[in-house]
Design a protein around this motif. Structure first.
Motif, short mmCIF file in Angstrom:
data_model
loop_
_atom_site.label_atom_id
_atom_site.label_comp_id
_atom_site.label_asym_id
_atom_site.label_seq_id
_atom_site.Cartn_x
_atom_site.Cartn_y
_atom_site.Cartn_z
N GLU A 10 0.86 -1.17 0.06
CA GLU A 10 0.02 0.09 -0.06
C GLU A 10 0.88 1.08 0.09
O GLU A 10 0.37 2.49 -0.06
N LEU A 33 -8.32 11.00 19.37
CA LEU A 33 -9.08 11.16 17.94
C LEU A 33 -8.23 9.79 17.23
O LEU A 33 -7.17 9.79 17.11
N HIS A 34 -9.05 8.80 16.69
CA HIS A 34 -8.50 7.84 16.22
C HIS A 34 -8.61 7.93 14.56
O HIS A 34 -9.78 7.57 14.07
N GLY A 35 -7.55 8.53 14.12
CA GLY A 35 -7.63 8.75 12.78
C GLY A 35 -6.49 8.17 11.96
O GLY A 35 -6.26 8.62 10.85
N LYS A 48 -5.87 6.53 9.44
CA LYS A 48 -6.42 5.65 8.28
C LYS A 48 -5.53 5.44 7.39
O LYS A 48 -4.56 6.46 6.93
N ARG A 49 -5.49 4.46 6.37
CA ARG A 49 -4.60 4.13 5.28
C ARG A 49 -5.15 4.53 4.04
O ARG A 49 -5.04 3.76 3.04
N LEU A 50 -6.15 5.70 3.90
CA LEU A 50 -6.62 5.81 2.68
C LEU A 50 -6.25 6.87 1.99
O LEU A 50 -5.68 7.94 2.60
N ARG A 51 -6.26 6.79 0.70
CA ARG A 51 -5.74 7.85 -0.20
C ARG A 51 -6.95 8.91 -0.33
O ARG A 51 -6.78 10.09 -0.98
N LYS A 52 -8.16 8.54 -0.27
CA LYS A 52 -9.26 9.35 -0.29
C LYS A 52 -10.37 9.12 0.58
O LYS A 52 -10.69 8.08 0.82
N ASP A 53 -10.61 10.14 1.34
CA ASP A 53 -11.39 10.16 2.51
C ASP A 53 -12.18 11.43 2.91
O ASP A 53 -11.79 12.15 3.54
N THR A 81 -14.96 12.52 4.47
CA THR A 81 -15.91 12.47 5.40
C THR A 81 -15.79 13.61 6.60
O THR A 81 -15.47 13.37 7.69
N LEU A 134 -5.61 -0.04 0.24
CA LEU A 134 -5.32 -0.62 -0.87
C LEU A 134 -5.48 -2.27 -1.15
O LEU A 134 -6.13 -2.86 -1.85
N SER A 148 -13.70 4.12 3.95
CA SER A 148 -14.42 5.40 4.27
C SER A 148 -15.80 5.20 3.34
O SER A 148 -15.69 4.57 2.14
N SER A 185 -17.44 7.64 2.41
CA SER A 185 -17.25 8.44 1.27
C SER A 185 -15.75 8.85 0.88
O SER A 185 -15.39 9.88 1.55
N ALA A 186 -15.41 8.19 -0.20
CA ALA A 186 -14.23 8.62 -0.73
C ALA A 186 -13.97 9.88 -1.19
O ALA A 186 -12.95 10.54 -1.00
N VAL A 212 -19.98 13.99 1.92
CA VAL A 212 -21.00 13.72 2.94
C VAL A 212 -22.18 14.21 2.30
O VAL A 212 -23.30 13.88 2.30
N ASP A 240 -15.78 8.58 13.73
CA ASP A 240 -15.09 8.71 15.11
C ASP A 240 -15.88 9.86 15.92
O ASP A 240 -16.11 11.01 15.48
N VAL A 250 -15.25 11.64 18.57
CA VAL A 250 -14.19 12.52 18.92
C VAL A 250 -13.97 13.58 17.57
O VAL A 250 -14.15 14.67 17.67
#
Lengths: 472, 472
Positions: free
Chosen positions: A106, A179-181, A183-188, A190, B353, B422, B424-425, B429, B442, B444
Motif C-alpha cells: 500500500e 482522535l482515532h484517525g 486511516k490508510r486511505l488515499r481518499k476520504d 468524510t 489498497l 471510508s 465517502s471517498a 457527505v 469517530d 471525537v
C-alpha cells in the motif's frame, strides 16, 4: 488563566500514571538549537501510550496547567520551549517511538510520534520503499514534531511537505479525548480535515501520537550534479528546463551561494568542498529515475542544453553514490556552519517562484543601508523557499549587532511580505514569530485561528504562546 | 434557529446589491443529477465579486437566513440542494468565472470559484501547462464546488486530490469577512491551515470565491492501454509493477468490471467498445512521460512482464491519441450509463489498497443475501476508491427495490467500515451521508467538527444540514 505545576498536581499524576512516565528534568529539554530561548523547570513526562497522553491532558485541562509537547527538540522557532508564564508540563513523546506496521503493497507505514525520522526512513527502506521526508536534522527530529510543524526539507519539490506525506493521525485533543484517525486511505471525504488542521498547528490544538505515512517506490537509479548557474533567474530557468525534460524525476533542486562554501571552509574543514573556487551561485540537482533510465545521461543532456542557453557555466556530475553523498554533505552541513559563524538574524522565507530573483536583488542593498553584513542565502529554490541568514563581517560577532537584529528582520520580512511571500516557509511560527504573524498575517485568518483555538482548547493549555499569544 | 427568506429581507438586499445579482429561480438550481433531492424555492443570488458575496453573508448572518452555495450542480450527495427547513438564499458563483491570471513559470493559475473545470484546463493548456484535475463532469463542474468537496477523479494517483492542487484560497467566512489567502507559495507555515479546513467542508464553513491552483508540466508523451487482469488482486499487483517500472509516469489506473461494458452496450450504443467480449476485469492505464521516453515501449514492456507473472491475459495499447480518447470515453461514460440503468443504491467507498480484493470478494455474497442484483464496480483502484453501484436485474426497476435500499447501503458500508475504509471517498457527505457519518465516524472527530462549525458559524447559516445536522 493558567496555573503552574504544583507538588500536589504532580503527586496526583503519580497516582494515575506508571512510574516510567516520570523523568528527571535535564537541560536538554530547556534548550533549543540557536540558543534564543531557555525553558523554565516544570514537570517532565514521557508517556508510553496514547492513553497515558490522554490521562495527562485530562489532568492538565482540569487543573489548567500548560502543556509543552516535545519531539526531537530540533525546532528553530522556540515552539518546544516555554520560557515564561506558569511552569508547564513538558510531554516528551520519546518513549512512543515504534514503527507499528509497514504495508509495502500500500506504500503506507504507521509510526508513533516519537519515532526518529532516520528510523522511519530505515524501516521503509527495509521493505524496499522510500519515506521521502528528508532534512538536515533527520537523525534526531521525531515524526510527531515533524508533522506538528509541517516540516519541509529537500524533497518537497517532488513529494510535498510533511502534510502531504501523512494519510491520517492519531492524536489527543486538549480535553484528553483521543482522535482515532490512523486511516490508510488515499481518499476520504468524510467531514472537516482535522488531520490537516493538526498538522502545522505546532502542538497548540492537539498532541499527535501516531501517523499513517505515505511511502513511495524507491527510484531505480539516482544521481546528482552540482551546476554553477549564472544567477538566481538562471537557477529558475534551469529548474523549468529540468522538469520539462525529466518531470517528477527531479527529486531536489537546491540553491547555494558562495558564502556557504566559505563558511564551510572556515568552520568545518572536514567537509570536502567540490569546487576549487566556488562560483557565486551553485545548484544541487538530485534525480531519482525509473528502471532503464540513466541519471548520468539525463544530467549530461540537461547540462548541455542549459549551457547552450547560457544558464550554466560549469558542472560536476556525481560519478558514484559516495560522490553524491559528498554533494549532499555540503548542502546539509550549511546549517551547522552557519551556527558556528553565528547569525545575527536568520530568515526562513518563501516567495512566489518568479519573485526569487527580485527578492535576492533587493534584499542585499536594503540590508546594506542598515550596516555591513555577510549573507548566506541558500535553500529549496524549487519551492520558492530560501534561508536568508545575516552574519557579521569577519572580526565582529553577532553580539556586536544585537541592536540591529530587529531592523534586519523587519527589512527582510517587509520585502518578503511586499512580494506576496511568507515569513515562515517551513520552520513554523513557534514563539519566535508570533509578532510577525500579527504584523503580516491576514487579520481574518488570525481571527478564525483564534476562534478555532478557543473552541478546541478553551483553557488554552496546549503549547501556550505558540502561534497565538497566550491568553493573559 | 434559522429564519426563512422574506420579502422584506429580499428588498433589503436589493438596496445593497447590484441588480445583476438577482436571478429568476429556475428548476436547474433545485435538482441534482441522481434525482434524490428536490430543492425548495428561496432567493437566487449571483454575486459578481467577493465583496458582493461578503455583503450577502453579512445580511444572512444578521437575519439568520440559511445560505446554500452553488457551483456546477454536479454533486452526488445533495450538498447543493436544501430540500427542507426555512427557505434559504442560494448563492451561485457562476458570474465569478474568470481565470484571473496564469503564471506558467511558477506552475500556478488563479481562478475564480465559478470557473468551469474544462475552462481552467484549457487556460492552463494555452500556456503549455497541465491542470491535472480531471473527472467525468469536468464540462460543468466549477472550481469552487470542486474544492469545497475536495474532488478526486482519475489523476489522483499521480497528482493528488483537489486539495493537493490548491495553494491558496480567497473565501468569505460566515460572518461576511473576507479571507485573503490567494498565496502562490509552495511552503507557508504561518498558522492553522484554513485552506485545508475550507476544502472538503462542502460550503459549511465559508464560500470559496477564488483559488490559486497548482499546474504541472505537460508530459512530453502520453499513452494508454486496456489490460484484462485476472482478478482485483492482479490489478493491484499490476499497479505495483507499473509504478516500480514507470514511477510517477503512471497518471491514472482505473478498474472496470464487465458489467459496465454491458451497461454501455445497452444504454449508449454510440460508445465504441474496445473488447469484442469484455473480460471480467479490465484496467485502464494512462501514462504521461518525459522527453525521449516512449509510452508504447513502456506499455509493451509492462504487459510482457505482467503476462509472464500471470497477471494479465489480454491487452490493447492505444495506437493514436484518438484511440486513447476512445478508451477514456468508455471509462467516463460509465456514470451516465449507470444513471440510465438506474441504481438502487450507489456507493463511493475507499478501503486500504490491500483490502480491495477482500472487499470485492465479500460484498457480492453479502448483497446476494438481500436479493438478486447486478453490481457495477469500477473506479480509481490506485486510490483504493471504488464506485460500487447496485442495480436491479433486467426486467425490474429501482422503484421495485426502494424498500431494500437501506439494507443494501448498510451492507456495503458496514463491510467498508470493518475493513478500515471510508463511506465517502470522493463525493463527500452532503445531506445524503450525514447519518452514515454519525454511524461510522469517530465521535471525537464529530465533536471537534461541531465545535469548529459552532465557532466559525455560530448561527449555522452556511449550507445547513450538510456534513453536520442543522441545529433544530
Amino acid at each position: 488563566m493558567l496555573t503552574p505545576v504544583t507538588d500536589a498536581f504532580a503527586a496526583d499524576l503519580r497516582a494515575r500514571l506508571p512510574e516510567a512516565t516520570f523523568r528527571e528534568m535535564t537541560p536538554a529539554y530547556l534548550e533549543e538549537p540557536r540558543g534564543r530561548y531557555r525553558g523554565q523547570g516544570g514537570l517532565l513526562l514521557a508517556p508510553g501510550t496514547v492513553e497515558e497522553v490522554a490521562e495527562i491532558l485530562r489532568a492538565c485541562a482540569a487543573a489548567r496547567v500548560g502543556v509543552v509537547p516535545y519531539g526531537g527538540g530540533t525546532g528553530l522557532v522556540g515552539g518546544q520551549i516555554m520560557a515564561d508564564g506558569p511552569a508547564p508540563v513538558i510531554v516528551t513523546l520519546e518513549r512512543m517511538r515504534a514503527v507499528r506496521a509497514v504495508y509495502p503493497a500500500e506504500n503506507v507505514l504507521i509510526a508513533e510520534a516519537g519515532a526518529i525520522l532516520a528510523e522511519v526512513q530505515a524501516a521503509a527502506e527495509a521493505e524496499g520503499r522510500l519515506f521521502p521526508l528528508s532534512l538536515a536534522s533527520e537523525g534526531s527530529a521525531r515524526i510527531g514534531g515533524l508533522l506538528a510543524t509541517n516540516a519541509g526539507g529537500v524533497n518537497v519539490l517532488r513529494y510535498g511537505n510533511a502534510r502531504d506525506l501523512c494519510l491520517g493521525v492519531e492524536a489527543v485533543l486538549p480535553d484528553g479525548s483521543i482522535l482515532h484517525g490512523l486511516k490508510r486511505l488515499r481518499k476520504d471525504n468524510t467531514g472537516y480535515d482535522l488531520r490537516h488542521l493538526l498538522i502545522g498547528a505546532e502542538g497548540t490544538l492537539g498532541i499527535i501520537t501516531a501517523a499513517a505515512l505515505r511511502l513511495a517506490p524507491v527510484p531505480a537509479a539516482t544521481g546528482a550534479a552540482l551546476m554553477a548557474v549564472r544567477d538566481p533567474q538562471a537557477a529558475l530557468d534551469l529548474l523549468a528546463l529540468a522538469q520539462g525534460r525529466i518531470g517528477e524525476g527531479v527529486s531536489a533542486f537546491e540553491l547555494m551561494h558562495r558564502q556557504g562554501f566559505d563558511f564551510l571552509a572556515e568552520t568545518m574543514p572536514e567537509i570536502r568542498l567540490p569546487w576549487a573556487r566556488a562560483p557565486e551561485w551553485t545548484v544541487l540537482i538530485d534525480l531519482g529515475l525509473g528502471a532503464g533510465l540513466s541519471p548520468d545521461e539525463a544530467l549530461v543532456g540537461l547540462f548541455a542544453e542549459a549551457e547552450a542557453a547560457g544558464l550554466v557555466s560549469d558542472g560536476l556530475i556525481a560519478q558514484s553514490e559516495g560522490q553524491r553523498a559528498g554533494f549532499w554533505a555540503v548542502r546539509e552541513s550549511l546549517p551547522l556552519a552557519n551556527r558556528r559563524i553565528g547569525a545575527i538574524s536568520s530568515h526562513d522565507i518563501s516567495v512566489p517562484l518568479s519573485a526569487i530573483p527580485d527578492f535576492i536583488a533587493q534584499a542585499g542593498p536594503a540590508l546594506a543601508r542598515i550596516g555591513d553584513f555577510r549573507v548566506n542565502c541558500f535553500g529549496h529554490v524549487g519551492d520558492g523557499n530560501l534561508h536568508y541568514n545575516v552574519f557579521p563581517v569577519p572580526g565582529e560577532t553577532r553580539a556586536d549587532h544585537e541592536d540591529k537584529r530587529a531592523a534586519i528582520k523587519a527589512c527582510v520580512h517587509d520585502l518578503v511580505h511586499a512580494l506576496g511571500g511568507s515569513v515562515s516557509a517551513e520552520h513554523g511560527v513557534g514563539r519566535l514569530k508570533v509578532e510577525d504573524l500579527e504584523r503580516y498575517g491576514d487579520p481574518v485568518k488570525l481571527a478564525a485561528m483564534r476562534a478555532i483555538k478557543d473552541a478546541l482548547d478553551p483553557a488554552g493549555i496546549l503549547n501556550p504562546g505558540v502561534i497565538l499569544r497566550a491568553r493573559g
